[in-house]
Design an enzyme around this catalytic site. Structure first.
Site, PDB file in Angstrom:
ATOM      1  N   GLU A  77     -20.938   9.630  -6.464  1.00 32.16           N
ATOM      2  CA  GLU A  77     -21.036   8.173  -6.404  1.00 32.16           C
ATOM      3  C   GLU A  77     -22.378   7.673  -6.933  1.00 32.16           C
ATOM      4  O   GLU A  77     -22.456   6.609  -7.562  1.00 32.16           O
ATOM      5  CB  GLU A  77     -20.805   7.713  -4.962  1.00 32.16           C
ATOM      6  N   SER A 133      -6.193  -4.039 -11.045  1.00 28.71           N
ATOM      7  CA  SER A 133      -6.366  -3.518 -12.401  1.00 28.71           C
ATOM      8  C   SER A 133      -6.722  -4.652 -13.351  1.00 28.71           C
ATOM      9  O   SER A 133      -6.237  -5.776 -13.217  1.00 28.71           O
ATOM     10  CB  SER A 133      -5.074  -2.847 -12.881  1.00 28.71           C
ATOM     11  N   GLY A 149       2.803  -3.136 -11.746  1.00 27.49           N
ATOM     12  CA  GLY A 149       2.203  -1.919 -12.286  1.00 27.49           C
ATOM     13  C   GLY A 149       1.965  -1.977 -13.776  1.00 27.49           C
ATOM     14  O   GLY A 149       1.298  -1.098 -14.337  1.00 27.49           O
ATOM     15  N   THR A 182       0.032  -4.033 -15.206  1.00 28.45           N
ATOM     16  CA  THR A 182      -1.279  -4.601 -15.525  1.00 28.45           C
ATOM     17  C   THR A 182      -2.208  -3.636 -16.251  1.00 28.45           C
ATOM     18  O   THR A 182      -2.774  -3.995 -17.290  1.00 28.45           O
ATOM     19  CB  THR A 182      -1.946  -5.177 -14.260  1.00 28.45           C
ATOM     20  N   TYR A 234     -22.402   7.251   5.240  1.00 30.89           N
ATOM     21  CA  TYR A 234     -21.811   8.548   5.582  1.00 30.89           C
ATOM     22  C   TYR A 234     -22.212   9.058   6.964  1.00 30.89           C
ATOM     23  O   TYR A 234     -21.363   9.599   7.696  1.00 30.89           O
ATOM     24  CB  TYR A 234     -22.128   9.574   4.498  1.00 30.89           C
TER      25      TYR A 234
END
Length: 405
Positions: free
Chosen positions: A137, A209, A278, A280, A95
């Site tokens: 995170e 995915s 899409g 998946t 960051y």
């Protein structure tokens, strides 16, 4: 919370960001990769070359400035970003690097308009945003590392099986190369896969995915080969996986992440709506519901160009034959001669939800959408027009700020 003076200065830059945001973010990425070229191994260079990442960042910076008084409306977006950052291995120490180049880019692009007071205000605003993301995170990294079979960072997986599912989609069955446990995940989530792209001399991560139900035997991804054309470059990683990776080869994976997943705590019907690759995450949700013996009603709506590119269609047909709670409706935009109406597909043309009211409008149903952005916007709009509550519509977006290849 930032003080009123700082918030006022940041908000005052909104008109400038609306006009020059893309120039600013393009300059930012060029600057950062010049001084910190090692970060090219984290960022998707395909999206850099296409301009998608620059556009996505410009929109994000603008949205943050517009909501600087109350960032709470951005919470769902920040959660999605946090999941992606963890999947890519972005850490707290990155960051300050990003912040340094962002502030320098504001100075260099805006010139005299970037007063010291404005730079200080944006430094404080960026610091607030970084703190929010770093904290979220951190929790995701902890959860990933402490789950059974989990880890943080990258872990080697072996390709146990490679299966052609259609003319352009191939499934990869992945098992831990270290012999350890396979992690669980929430149906709908994704993993990042990292491959070395020799043409660029870089390691490149891509997110895919998970296309099977959670199990302790393997993780499965089903990857569309992006051939390119019409000004769109071919997908470097997807083509590499299709053409070069073999059973027994090693891929590096991050732990499963993603805020798009099946709401298992609910008991109402589930309507899964997808187009192309899409499907998946939808297959993961569908297989999980059936595998766990859920009694929820399931509607599976899928759109494909034709049977040659419709992956895993035989499996869908078999599931529908075995499970009375599942009803499927498949649309082919341009069926081939060998595609049989009633067997391979139920309707020619594009998926039109307003023609399927009886099948799709179910009390207390949740609707899950995945596919190209235009497809999802159209389906979401149709659902809203049909009276579906917005909180019942969940979607996954392909592109520079989501899952895709």
């Amino acid at each position: 919370m930032l003080n009123p003076e700082i918030r006022a200065l940041v908000k005052a830059t909104v008109p400038v960001l609306q006009q020059h945001g893309l120039a600013l973010t393009s300059h930012f990425y060029r600057r950062m990769f010049t001084y910190n070229p090692e970060l090219k191994n984290i960022f998707n260079q395909g999206h850099q070359h296409s301009g998608q990442q620059q556009q996505a960042l410009a929109m994000a910076v603008l949205a943050y400035a517009q909501h600087i008084d109350d960032p709470l409306p951005l919470a769902p977006v920040l959660t999605r970003v946090a999941h992606k950052h963890v999947s890519l291995g972005i850490r707290a120490e990155h960051y300050p690097i990003v912040g340094k180049h962002l502030l320098a880019s504001i100075q260099e692009v805006l010139g005299e308009a970037a007063t010291p007071e404005l730079i200080d205000a944006w430094a404080a605003a960026y610091g607030q945003l970084a703190d929010i993301l770093i904290a979220e995170e951190h929790e995701l990294y902890l959860a990933a590392a402490n789950t059974e079979g989990g880890w943080a960072g990258w872990r080697p997986f072996r390709i146990a099986r490679k299966v052609d599912e259609s003319e352009e989609i191939t499934s990869f069955y992945l098992v831990p190369a270290d012999g350890g446990a396979v992690p669980g995940f929430r149906p709908g989530q994704y993993v990042s896969v990292k491959c070395f792209v020799a043409e660029w001399g870089l390691a490149q991560p891509r997110q895919y995915s998970l296309s099977d139900a959670p199990n302790r035997e393997h993780l499965r991804i089903s990857v569309k080969r992006e051939a390119g054309g019409d000004g769109k470059p071919a997908g470097r990683v997807s083509n590499l996986l299709h053409a070069e990776k073999r059973e027994g080869d090693i891929l590096e994976l991050s732990a499963p992440q993603g805020d798009f997943f099946l709401h298992e705590e609910r008991s109402g019907p589930v309507v899964l709506i997808s187009a192309g690759v899409g499907q998946t995450p939808m297959l993961s949700m569908l297989r999980h519901l059936l595998k766990t013996g859920s009694r929820r009603e399931i509607r599976y709506l899928h759109a494909a160009r034709h049977g040659g590119v419709h992956a895993m269609r035989n499996g869908l047909r078999e599931m529908q034959e075995r499970h009375a709670q599942l009803r499927a409706h498949v649309c082919y935009e341009a069926p081939r001669a060998e595609d049989k109406l009633g067997r391979d597909y139920q309707q020619q043309g594009r998926l039109q939800l307003n023609q399927l009211r009886e099948m799709t409008l179910l009390p207390d149903a949740d609707y899950y959408l995945c596919g190209p952005v235009g497809f999802m916007l159209a389906q979401r709009s149709s659902l809203l027009d049909l009276g579906v509550a917005v909180e019942r519509i969940h979607f996954e977006v392909f592109g520079s700020n989501a899952v895709g290849a």
